[in-house]
Design a protein around this motif. Structure first.
Motif, PDB file in Angstrom:
ATOM      1  N   UNK A   1       6.465  32.165   1.219  1.00  0.00           N
ATOM      2  CA  UNK A   1       6.549  30.745   1.588  1.00  0.00           C
ATOM      3  C   UNK A   1       7.914  30.420   2.183  1.00  0.00           C
ATOM      4  N   UNK A   2       8.961  30.938   1.566  1.00  0.00           N
ATOM      5  CA  UNK A   2      10.312  30.733   2.080  1.00  0.00           C
ATOM      6  C   UNK A   2      10.449  31.379   3.461  1.00  0.00           C
ATOM      7  N   UNK A   3       9.975  32.631   3.577  1.00  0.00           N
ATOM      8  CA  UNK A   3      10.176  33.403   4.805  1.00  0.00           C
ATOM      9  C   UNK A   3       9.472  32.782   6.005  1.00  0.00           C
TER      10      UNK A   3
ATOM     11  N   UNK B   1      14.258  29.180  12.376  1.00  0.00           N
ATOM     12  CA  UNK B   1      15.312  29.920  13.078  1.00  0.00           C
ATOM     13  C   UNK B   1      14.918  30.205  14.515  1.00  0.00           C
ATOM     14  N   UNK B   2      13.684  30.649  14.731  1.00  0.00           N
ATOM     15  CA  UNK B   2      13.224  30.945  16.090  1.00  0.00           C
ATOM     16  C   UNK B   2      13.183  29.692  16.961  1.00  0.00           C
ATOM     17  N   UNK B   3      12.757  28.579  16.361  1.00  0.00           N
ATOM     18  CA  UNK B   3      12.683  27.317  17.108  1.00  0.00           C
ATOM     19  C   UNK B   3      14.071  26.858  17.536  1.00  0.00           C
ATOM     20  N   UNK B   4      15.024  26.914  16.639  1.00  0.00           N
ATOM     21  CA  UNK B   4      16.383  26.478  16.958  1.00  0.00           C
ATOM     22  C   UNK B   4      16.994  27.337  18.068  1.00  0.00           C
TER      23      UNK B   4
ATOM     24  N   UNK C   1      18.093  26.414  22.208  1.00  0.00           N
ATOM     25  CA  UNK C   1      19.430  26.590  22.742  1.00  0.00           C
ATOM     26  C   UNK C   1      20.550  26.551  21.728  1.00  0.00           C
ATOM     27  N   UNK C   2      20.243  26.529  20.453  1.00  0.00           N
ATOM     28  CA  UNK C   2      21.295  26.541  19.443  1.00  0.00           C
ATOM     29  C   UNK C   2      21.957  27.927  19.413  1.00  0.00           C
ATOM     30  N   UNK C   3      23.240  27.950  19.631  1.00  0.00           N
ATOM     31  CA  UNK C   3      23.963  29.218  19.691  1.00  0.00           C
ATOM     32  C   UNK C   3      24.828  29.482  18.468  1.00  0.00           C
TER      33      UNK C   3
ATOM     34  N   UNK D   1      21.692  28.028   8.249  1.00  0.00           N
ATOM     35  CA  UNK D   1      21.672  26.986   7.221  1.00  0.00           C
ATOM     36  C   UNK D   1      20.420  26.126   7.320  1.00  0.00           C
ATOM     37  N   UNK D   2      20.063  25.702   8.532  1.00  0.00           N
ATOM     38  CA  UNK D   2      18.860  24.871   8.685  1.00  0.00           C
ATOM     39  C   UNK D   2      17.597  25.660   8.352  1.00  0.00           C
ATOM     40  N   UNK D   3      17.592  26.954   8.695  1.00  0.00           N
ATOM     41  CA  UNK D   3      16.428  27.778   8.375  1.00  0.00           C
ATOM     42  C   UNK D   3      16.275  27.948   6.863  1.00  0.00           C
ATOM     43  N   UNK D   4      17.397  28.114   6.162  1.00  0.00           N
ATOM     44  CA  UNK D   4      17.335  28.231   4.702  1.00  0.00           C
ATOM     45  C   UNK D   4      16.788  26.960   4.061  1.00  0.00           C
ATOM     46  N   UNK D   5      17.246  25.807   4.537  1.00  0.00           N
ATOM     47  CA  UNK D   5      16.764  24.538   3.985  1.00  0.00           C
ATOM     48  C   UNK D   5      15.258  24.420   4.190  1.00  0.00           C
ATOM     49  N   UNK D   6      14.774  24.791   5.387  1.00  0.00           N
ATOM     50  CA  UNK D   6      13.333  24.734   5.657  1.00  0.00           C
ATOM     51  C   UNK D   6      12.576  25.680   4.734  1.00  0.00           C
ATOM     52  N   UNK D   7      13.131  26.880   4.520  1.00  0.00           N
ATOM     53  CA  UNK D   7      12.476  27.827   3.629  1.00  0.00           C
ATOM     54  C   UNK D   7      12.415  27.336   2.199  1.00  0.00           C
ATOM     55  N   UNK D   8      13.521  26.767   1.717  1.00  0.00           N
ATOM     56  CA  UNK D   8      13.546  26.252   0.347  1.00  0.00           C
ATOM     57  C   UNK D   8      12.542  25.117   0.158  1.00  0.00           C
ATOM     58  N   UNK D   9      12.501  24.207   1.123  1.00  0.00           N
ATOM     59  CA  UNK D   9      11.570  23.079   1.011  1.00  0.00           C
ATOM     60  C   UNK D   9      10.120  23.566   1.014  1.00  0.00           C
ATOM     61  N   UNK D  10       9.828  24.566   1.843  1.00  0.00           N
ATOM     62  CA  UNK D  10       8.453  25.052   1.909  1.00  0.00           C
ATOM     63  C   UNK D  10       8.049  25.773   0.639  1.00  0.00           C
ATOM     64  N   UNK D  11       8.989  26.481   0.025  1.00  0.00           N
ATOM     65  CA  UNK D  11       8.692  27.139  -1.250  1.00  0.00           C
ATOM     66  C   UNK D  11       8.425  26.105  -2.333  1.00  0.00           C
TER      67      UNK D  11
END
Length: 521
Positions: free
Chosen positions: A153-155, A162-165, A169-171, A178-188
């Motif tokens: 669920x996290x992954x 991460x892929x979307x960001x 164009x996020x470099x 950090x944003x990917x981790x937050x999304x993973x935590x919320x989904x878990x």
């Protein structure tokens, strides 16, 4: 007013000056720690925990809830997550020599969560229930990702974010991570809440990684565990004898990570994790840690380096709620499993959501329909116009804390209390021309209490001197600290600890508790 009453009016002024730089708010915190968390018997303990609060690594996960608001049912529900990550709490890669020492291997890049435990602590703080979710449980993943192992669920959310960001164009890799981790935590969190049928239940989050077991167990100088037979296995690096023993660092990580050769596979490893956490809980509740400012500071430093907590987690408030917790009242459980299954070529554990929900409902009864704060005190009309100074002469520091909580719930101002010499009778004081305020306070405290004038009080201020005759209204449902515990703490007597020789033969179907050292495979 009698001379004796007048003396009691004058006394607080002198006591305020003696409180010095601590002040009323600091004094309230200090007394609470003495009687509740036993962090130390000096002001140093308060400083240590305050420092920890300001230097923790946090993550913003509950933005749909009011910041800092206590849970509606008064309980705390924490999702404790162990993640397969080779970084520290700040996202910095662990040095290669550390990874080699930990037998960590090569990171796969999918951020799988190897440990997921829901910890429920009820409002009275005298017990805790920890429910494990096996990583191979085959469930519906929140976010529209279909069915898969729960540890994905996290992954799923992490990788998609991460892929979307990056595509947008996020470099800055740190921003992406950090944003990917937050999304993973919320989904878990959402996945587990959906599985147990309790949307919005989880209000705290704690995440540990490979380094956490190493750092924390070194700081506490080891955790007691018991093995039924000697264990040696190359991949995890475990090599331990049978019997009761103290493990830390590399051995602790190997103990909780081993899968190969463990009876029951994933379920067997969960029993290892629960046995380890029960030992860690016993150690943390012992006088070895709580009465040692140096050891406590080491533990907090380890937590700061290796643990991520959700924002707005007030550690002082949390410690206060857990003041009556003992090792024997911490119970570990695992959700029911239907059986082994193979889906799309993958070995998984089949679970029945209805069975899981019934299991959780039995362990953690849901609140009745309507306002879950049914027992909370009602606001007293007009109370908001007054601040109340509380002087506790009952001899029990917890009474002052509970009275403050009661009055705050009823709408009165004020944010502290101070202790004073023992009194036999409770008296309420009001300022000149504000007898109505005194009557409001008497109503709030629910007793036939004396209400008298104190011309020295400023307008809008009330004072109550709590005597040994004072009892809180029954409807407040407040929890008092055990008086024998308070006496023991104030006299610097050590709390009882389990001895090295005490172990518990745990049956396979019996829950593990933190009241002893469970012997496991």
């Amino acid at each position: 007013m009698t001379d004796g009453a007048r003396e009691q009016v004058d006394a607080p002024g002198a006591r305020r000056s003696r409180l010095g730089t601590i002040g009323l708010a600091g004094w309230r915190t200090f007394v609470s720690l003495l009687s509740v968390t036993v962090l130390s018997l000096t002001f140093y303990g308060w400083q240590v925990l305050s420092s920890a609060q300001s230097n923790l690594t946090t993550t913003d996960l509950f933005d749909d809830k009011e910041d800092g608001a206590p849970p509606l049912d008064g309980a705390v529900d924490i999702l404790l997550v162990g993640i397969d990550s080779r970084t520290d709490a700040q996202g910095n890669p662990l040095p290669p020599e550390v990874l080699a020492k930990l037998h960590a291997g090569v990171e796969q890049g999918d951020k799988q969560t190897d440990t997921m435990i829901l910890v429920h602590i009820p409002q009275d703080g005298t017990s805790a229930t920890a429910i494990s979710f096996p990583r191979d449980s085959y469930v519906e993943i929140a976010g529209g990702y279909g069915n898969s192992r729960i540890n994905s669920a996290f992954a799923f959310a992490y990788n998609e974010t991460a892929n979307t960001l990056v595509a947008q164009g996020e470099t800055d890799d740190k921003v992406v991570q950090e944003q990917a981790k937050v999304a993973g935590r919320k989904n878990l969190i959402a996945t587990i809440e959906n599985l147990i049928g309790r949307p919005g239940m989880i209000d705290r989050y704690a995440e540990v990684n490979l380094a956490s077991f190493y750092e924390i167990t070194k700081a506490v100088e080891g955790v007691q565990v018991c093995l039924k037979e000697p264990v040696k296995e190359a991949k995890s690096g475990i090599d331990l004898p049978a019997g009761v023993q103290t493990i830390e660092g590399v051995d602790a990580l190997a103990f909780v990570r081993q899968r190969i050769g463990v009876p029951g596979g994933d379920l067997g490893r969960i029993q290892r994790q629960q046995a380890f956490l029960s030992g860690l809980a016993r150690k943390m509740l012992s006088s070895d840690i709580l009465l040692s400012p140096t050891r406590l500071a080491d533990v907090i430093e380890a937590v700061q380096k290796s643990v991520v907590l959700s924002e707005d987690w007030d550690l002082l408030e949390f410690a206060n709620q857990m003041r009556g917790l003992t090792g024997g009242n911490i119970e570990f459980r695992t959700i029911p499993i239907v059986g082994d299954a193979r889906i799309n070529g993958a070995a998984v554990l089949e679970v029945d959501p209805a069975q899981v929900q019934a299991f959780v409902d039995e362990l953690i009864p849901q609140e009745p329909e309507g306002d879950p704060r049914m027992d909370a005190p009602e606001k007293v009309p007009g109370a908001e116009a007054y601040a109340v100074d509380i002087y506790n002469g009952t001899g029990d520091p917890a009474v002052g804390d509970a009275t403050r909580s009661l009055l705050a719930g009823q709408g009165f101002g004020g944010d502290s209390y101070a202790s004073m010499d023992p009194l036999s009778s409770t008296v309420i004081y009001h300022a000149q021309g504000e007898q109505a305020g005194g009557e409001l306070l008497r109503q709030a405290l629910g007793g036939n209490l004396a209400v008298v004038l104190d011309p020295q009080l400023p307008a809008g201020t009330l004072a109550v001197h709590l005597g040994t005759d004072f009892t809180l209204p029954e409807s407040t449902n407040q929890v008092m600290a055990d008086s024998s515990q308070v006496e023991r703490l104030l006299t610097n007597a050590p709390a009882r600890q389990q001895t090295d020789a005490e172990s518990i033969e745990t049956a396979e179907d019996e829950p593990i508790t933190a009241g002893g050292v469970p012997c496991i495979h």
